[in-house]
Write an enzyme that holds these catalytic residues in place. Structure first.
Site: not given
Lengths: 395, 395
Positions: A111, A182, A207-208, A354
């Site tokens: 990312f 990560d 938050y995912k 996605r």
């Protein structure tokens, strides 16, 4: 337990939410939890909340709860800041642990913020460190005795491709490189065992798949035998051994506590606490099995109904996280048309649609319906409208 | 306008709150604002909130609102992270701007986290920088051509003593040193004009006088002519020129945007927005005059009623911020007795009782009553109980 736990979440009527890999939905309990911390704790206790409501201990307490989901022992995870900051902390400490090495090894699929933070640290240090980003499949072979730190995201944010954590961690250990994982797209998505991997640091966001809300704090894990020796680059007062002594000089707090920096986001942490309640008693192996069943059903449905969309994720579910991506040159407009019909996924340039699978609130009905809607859009060319082609700032 | 605006705040029945210099009270509107962002935006919009609810633009929008209170033009302040992180960002950029200098000049009265973050940066850089912390009154004379950055907190967190911003900023500019002001105890407390000072950076927090709640985000100001040239050490993706292009390489965002780091704390920002609403139309000169009137009344009352408590703040109100402190060897127990009677201030070791004055929600009645209660405690020795002497973790 039985999945899904749909009734614990506030999903708007008519919406099928396949974007929990970007921002999880609202756990119903979070609303009351937030109101309670605002009204009763902040409003009612005022400054006394730091002790009376346990605000000060929350980062470690919530860290322990996340720790149980990623195979980390109590006292090895702490919550705070953003993932970018936690990446920086881990990497800066790692480089200080390997003063004679100059290579940071990541990959081209990481990312961007992880790479940006590394780049910024390299420039700030000014000691000739080099950030290498080979293709993901070439990372294993690139780990050698010159590598100070291997910094990888387990699950690729675009395709869902999953790294072999055990093999890479073992190779890093063998080469004497510090291993940083990560877990942004792993925590709450797939089975994670940081202890078994033997990695030195792990970081992630909440938050995912953990559903803690927009801007929820990040977490960091430091291997317990290492935590007491790590030297934080970001020496904030709440990582001090005795913050309220207000010493002029810094003394690192015990173990993982030293990875705290500034005043913790008390209100956001209330949402995180409520979000973690929805995970109580959940077996991650069961989540993983359910996630694979959902994603395989989606892939099979898409293959049959939407042959123009090319699977961009590994076909073997063992090699991907809890999302699948499909490529199409008109991917952006297709996704907007889909969102316009209540099926929410997202788009990543240049051509990826996605879809995230969160078995806590998704079942086969949602998957079948999503495929149906998408099939209708493709069949009738419904995406081909100016409104769907107009790009928004955030996609 | 007329002060105070007590009705805008939720102050518990029977409480006189003199600790807004540590954590401001709950603005009534913040409760509904939080619930709205949780239920309608997070719950109802889900991922679409980044565009539809304007989450992505909030750090700059809230920054502009704070900017108006500190004399900063639009587009020069951005909100996010914690004050510790913002201090680090400012200082790291400052040192990069002065590669040939090695001295960071602060003072022995600065808030510890500022010093800790500087110390950590010095060690991380490993280039022989030196953090100097003379007594506050000696700082002006210590600014010379060897100083890379002057990093000071305008108002001393213990005594309220106030630095001469104009004189120090001018001296720093003259010596070619980068000037960084920490406005933690200034923003919302006293008149601030970062533009007039000519300083390079200013940072501050929003949970004290701005009343944005526990763990509310910090802010950073960069002088507009400098912002486009500053190189951030913490290169987070949201400071990138085009975060959603997901470029592998970092390109700094326009101006102040580059001081953003990770995903902003959307829920906490909702509270900040509501807190700033309570400041709409408020004239900081009027706030300052009211604050001085309240603190002078308090000091006079204390002198008459509590002679055993020694004023530890400057007697001249022009030389202090919006708090006064009194010293007493039994300060801790005295403060606990006071809090036990609904008058909330706080204690800082070894012997300081601190009292903050926030004219938005305080008037002369509260001041007189606080003095009366404290006088009763001193007169009757009510502080001398084991329960009041037992130290809590956070004081």
């Amino acid at each position: 337990m039985s999945l899904p736990r749909r009734d614990l979440f506030e999903i708007p009527e008519g919406v099928i939410y396949l974007d929990g890999n970007s921002l999880g939905p609202l756990p119903k309990a979070a609303r009351a939890a937030m109101d309670r911390v605002v009204a009763e704790e902040w409003g009612g206790m005022l400054i006394r909340g730091w002790n009376a409501a346990g605000w000060m201990a929350q980062p470690a307490r919530l860290g322990d709860r996340i720790g149980r989901m990623i195979g980390a022992p109590a006292g090895s995870v702490v919550v705070g800041d953003t993932l970018s900051i936690k990446v920086y902390q881990a990497l800066a400490s790692a480089l200080e642990m390997r003063p004679d090495r100059r290579v940071i090894l990541s990959d081209s699929g990481n990312f961007p913020t992880d790479l940006y933070m590394a780049e910024g640290l390299v420039r700030t240090l000014g000691r000739g460190h080099e950030l290498r980003t080979p293709a993901p499949e070439d990372v294993l072979g690139a780990i050698d005795g010159t590598v100070a730190a291997v910094m990888l995201t387990e699950v690729d944010y675009r395709t869902g491709r999953r790294h072999d954590v055990a093999a890479l961690s073992a190779r890093a250990a063998e080469a004497g490189a510090v291993m940083i994982w990560d877990l942004a797209h792993s925590a709450g998505a797939i089975e994670v065992d940081v202890t078994a991997s033997g990695c030195d640091f792990a970081v992630g966001c909440t938050y995912k798949y953990l559903n803690a809300g927009p801007g929820a704090p990040a977490f960091i894990y430091v291997r317990p035998d290492l935590a007491g020796r790590v030297r934080p680059a970001l020496q904030g007062w709440l990582g001090h051994a005795a913050p309220f002594d207000f010493d002029p000089g810094y003394r690192a707090g015990a173990g993982i506590e030293r990875m705290r920096v500034g005043t913790p986001p008390v209100l956001q942490m209330a949402a995180l606490g409520a979000a973690l309640d929805a995970w109580e008693g959940v077996d991650m192996a069961e989540i993983r099995a359910a996630s694979i069943a959902l994603s395989e059903r989606f892939v099979a449905g898409m293959r049959a109904a939407c042959p123009d969309l090319r699977l961009a994720s590994p076909a073997d579910p063992a090699l991907r996280g809890s999302q699948v991506s499909f490529a199409h040159p008109e991917g952006y407009a297709i996704m907007q048309a889909l969102i316009g019909r209540g099926v929410i996924g997202d788009f990543r340039a240049p051509d990826l649609l996605r879809f995230g699978f969160a078995p806590l609130y998704l079942g086969t009905e949602e998957i079948d319906r999503a495929v149906d809607v998408l099939a209708g859009i493709m069949r009738d060319g419904l995406w081909d409208r100016p409104a769907y082609r107009a790009r928004a700032a955030v996609t």
